[in-house]
Design an enzyme around this catalytic site. Structure first.
Site, PDB file in Angstrom:
ATOM      1  N   ARG A  53       0.804  -1.216   0.000  1.00  0.00           N
ATOM      2  CA  ARG A  53       0.000   0.000   0.000  1.00  0.00           C
ATOM      3  C   ARG A  53       0.840   1.271   0.000  1.00  0.00           C
ATOM      4  O   ARG A  53       0.560   2.209  -0.744  1.00  0.00           O
ATOM      5  CB  ARG A  53      -0.898   0.065   1.250  1.00  0.00           C
ATOM      6  CG  ARG A  53      -2.188  -0.636   1.119  1.00  0.00           C
ATOM      7  CD  ARG A  53      -2.621  -1.132   2.466  1.00  0.00           C
ATOM      8  NE  ARG A  53      -1.707  -2.176   2.857  1.00  0.00           N
ATOM      9  CZ  ARG A  53      -1.853  -3.456   2.500  1.00  0.00           C
ATOM     10  NH1 ARG A  53      -2.904  -3.821   1.820  1.00  0.00           N
ATOM     11  NH2 ARG A  53      -0.964  -4.358   2.821  1.00  0.00           N
ATOM     12  N   THR A  54       1.834   1.330   0.855  1.00  0.00           N
ATOM     13  CA  THR A  54       2.563   2.587   1.014  1.00  0.00           C
ATOM     14  C   THR A  54       3.315   2.908  -0.272  1.00  0.00           C
ATOM     15  O   THR A  54       3.236   4.020  -0.798  1.00  0.00           O
ATOM     16  CB  THR A  54       3.506   2.508   2.229  1.00  0.00           C
ATOM     17  OG1 THR A  54       2.738   2.124   3.363  1.00  0.00           O
ATOM     18  CG2 THR A  54       4.172   3.836   2.500  1.00  0.00           C
ATOM     19  N   LYS A  82      26.067  -4.812  -2.225  1.00  0.00           N
ATOM     20  CA  LYS A  82      27.532  -4.727  -2.324  1.00  0.00           C
ATOM     21  C   LYS A  82      28.123  -4.042  -1.099  1.00  0.00           C
ATOM     22  O   LYS A  82      29.318  -3.787  -1.053  1.00  0.00           O
ATOM     23  CB  LYS A  82      27.932  -3.932  -3.576  1.00  0.00           C
ATOM     24  CG  LYS A  82      27.415  -4.514  -4.870  1.00  0.00           C
ATOM     25  CD  LYS A  82      27.828  -3.611  -6.041  1.00  0.00           C
ATOM     26  CE  LYS A  82      27.174  -4.050  -7.330  1.00  0.00           C
ATOM     27  NZ  LYS A  82      27.361  -3.045  -8.400  1.00  0.00           N
ATOM     28  N   ARG A 103      11.504   3.674   3.509  1.00  0.00           N
ATOM     29  CA  ARG A 103      11.097   2.678   4.517  1.00  0.00           C
ATOM     30  C   ARG A 103      12.310   1.817   4.827  1.00  0.00           C
ATOM     31  O   ARG A 103      13.027   1.380   3.913  1.00  0.00           O
ATOM     32  CB  ARG A 103       9.953   1.805   4.003  1.00  0.00           C
ATOM     33  CG  ARG A 103       9.697   0.634   4.946  1.00  0.00           C
ATOM     34  CD  ARG A 103       8.448  -0.120   4.614  1.00  0.00           C
ATOM     35  NE  ARG A 103       7.267   0.667   4.922  1.00  0.00           N
ATOM     36  CZ  ARG A 103       6.031   0.188   4.860  1.00  0.00           C
ATOM     37  NH1 ARG A 103       5.818  -1.055   4.494  1.00  0.00           N
ATOM     38  NH2 ARG A 103       5.001   0.950   5.158  1.00  0.00           N
ATOM     39  N   HIS A 131       5.377   5.986  11.590  1.00  0.00           N
ATOM     40  CA  HIS A 131       4.831   5.874  10.225  1.00  0.00           C
ATOM     41  C   HIS A 131       3.844   7.037  10.035  1.00  0.00           C
ATOM     42  O   HIS A 131       2.634   6.847   9.962  1.00  0.00           O
ATOM     43  CB  HIS A 131       4.133   4.521  10.086  1.00  0.00           C
ATOM     44  CG  HIS A 131       3.819   4.092   8.683  1.00  0.00           C
ATOM     45  ND1 HIS A 131       3.918   4.926   7.580  1.00  0.00           N
ATOM     46  CD2 HIS A 131       3.390   2.884   8.200  1.00  0.00           C
ATOM     47  CE1 HIS A 131       3.566   4.253   6.499  1.00  0.00           C
ATOM     48  NE2 HIS A 131       3.247   3.012   6.843  1.00  0.00           N
TER      49      HIS A 131
HETATM   50  C1  NCD Z   1       1.854  -1.069   8.257  1.00  0.00           C
HETATM   51  C2  NCD Z   1       3.363  -0.908   8.387  1.00  0.00           C
HETATM   52  O1  NCD Z   1       4.093  -1.162   7.432  1.00  0.00           O
HETATM   53  O2  NCD Z   1       3.741  -0.452   9.462  1.00  0.00           O
HETATM   54  N1  NCD Z   1       1.440  -1.226   6.941  1.00  0.00           N
HETATM   55  C3  NCD Z   1       1.128  -0.116   6.200  1.00  0.00           C
HETATM   56  O3  NCD Z   1       1.979   0.693   5.895  1.00  0.00           O
HETATM   57  N2  NCD Z   1      -0.150   0.072   5.865  1.00  0.00           N
HETATM   58  C4  NCD Z   1       1.249  -2.045   9.185  1.00  0.00           C
HETATM   59  C5  NCD Z   1       1.785  -3.462   9.250  1.00  0.00           C
HETATM   60  O4  NCD Z   1       2.701  -3.835   8.522  1.00  0.00           O
HETATM   61  O5  NCD Z   1       1.236  -4.224  10.051  1.00  0.00           O
END
Ligand code: NCD
Length: 304
Positions: A53-54, A82, A103, A131
């Site tokens: 999703r992100t 590397k 991320r 997040h």
């Molecule tokens: C979450 C995350 O990556 O922290 N997912 C997201 O970005 N919607 C929640 C999760 O992974 O449980």
């Protein structure tokens, strides 16, 4: 909002949150009007951890604003294999992109990366840390369905490792929200988050059972047990499968209860909840696009 980087929800004042949500609502009402606003802008996507999703909603958001994205792709296909450092990676991507979405499995990675570059770094999840952009779309969904003031919310599941929980809880201190935290004792909120909530004067209560509080809730925010963060698989097994809900469990809830989940779900919400009026988690996932469009417009556009 004039912030170079978005690393933590603690950076967001009520005014900032409302500005992003209002702009997202404008975008939602007339997406066509925003289609070419950022033609020529390039967004860098650097995901060192899995994401559906992100990653896809940031990609969609940038493209719907008329811009493009450059995606680092799977870590295994990059020079990280590397031995390249995170600092060098972002310094290189800075030369390709107008902003970087990052991320990373390590808490603090986004903050560290932001110290090496001049383009905005957007934290899309740093380990069990924060997040903040998920929080903005969570708040948008709450505002649409329950309102952000005089809100009673239950946040359930993995409160220790769940970064969406940490960001949401901190951002909710800007609003008149009573926060109930429901988890096994071993997965309660980390001390640092608890400290921040206390310092902000938040109205907080902790529970080990959902039925202690379910009937009072306007919103129930369910989270996945973050298996990948457990140092010991045995510890995960002790708590796996607890704190699941199905449609029957919700019979004591208010008619207007909104059930949310940042997704992915594993087994926390039974599929029979999907067909109830309470289920808003897919709507929540869809809200990522207008909210991330609004955020990108404000961070990259820098017009107000
Ligand atoms: C979450 C995350 O990556 O922290 N997912 C997201 O970005 N919607 C929640 C999760 O992974 O449980």
């Amino acid at each position: 909002m004039r912030q170079d980087h978005l690393i933590s929800a603690a950076q967001l004042s009520r005014t900032d949150v409302e500005a992003v949500l209002d702009r997202a609502a404008d975008i939602d009402a007339d997406r066509e009007a925003w289609r070419r606003r950022h033609a020529g802008t390039v967004l860098g996507l650097c995901f060192f951890e899995p994401s559906t999703r992100t990653r896809m909603s940031f990609d969609t958001a940038m493209k719907r604003l008329g811009g493009r994205t450059v995606d680092m792709g799977p870590v295994d296909s990059t020079s990280v294999k590397k031995g390249e450092s995170l600092a060098d990676t972002v310094r290189v991507v800075e030369g390709y992109a107008d902003a970087i979405v990052l991320r990373h499995p390590l808490e603090g990675a986004a903050k560290m990366a932001s110290e090496f570059v001049d383009v905005p770094v957007i934290n899309a999840g740093d380990g069990a840390g924060q997040h903040p952009t998920q929080t903005l779309l969570d708040l948008y969904t709450i505002r649409e369905n329950a309102g952000l003031d005089d809100l009673t919310i239950g946040i359930m599941g993995d409160l220790k490792y769940g970064r969406t929980v940490h960001s949401l809880a901190e951002a909710l201190t800007n609003f008149d929200a009573r926060q109930h935290f429901i988890s096994p004792e071993s997965l309660q909120l980390p001390r640092s988050v608890r400290y921040d909530l206390h310092a902000a004067g938040a109205q907080v209560r902790e529970h080990t059972a959902l039925d202690e509080v379910l009937s009072e809730l306007d919103v129930l925010y369910v989270t996945r047990i973050q298996r990948e963060r457990f140092p010991d698989e045995n510890e995960y097994r002790k708590v796996a499968g607890q704190y699941q809900i199905d449609a029957d469990d919700l019979s004591v809830a208010k008619d207007s209860l909104t059930v949310m989940h940042p997704l992915p779900r594993v087994d926390e919400i039974a599929p029979d909840v999907d067909d109830t009026r309470h289920a808003k988690y897919f709507e929540q996932a869809h809200n990522a696009v207008p909210v991330r469009m609004a955020l990108l417009d404000m961070l990259i556009g820098g017009d107000d």
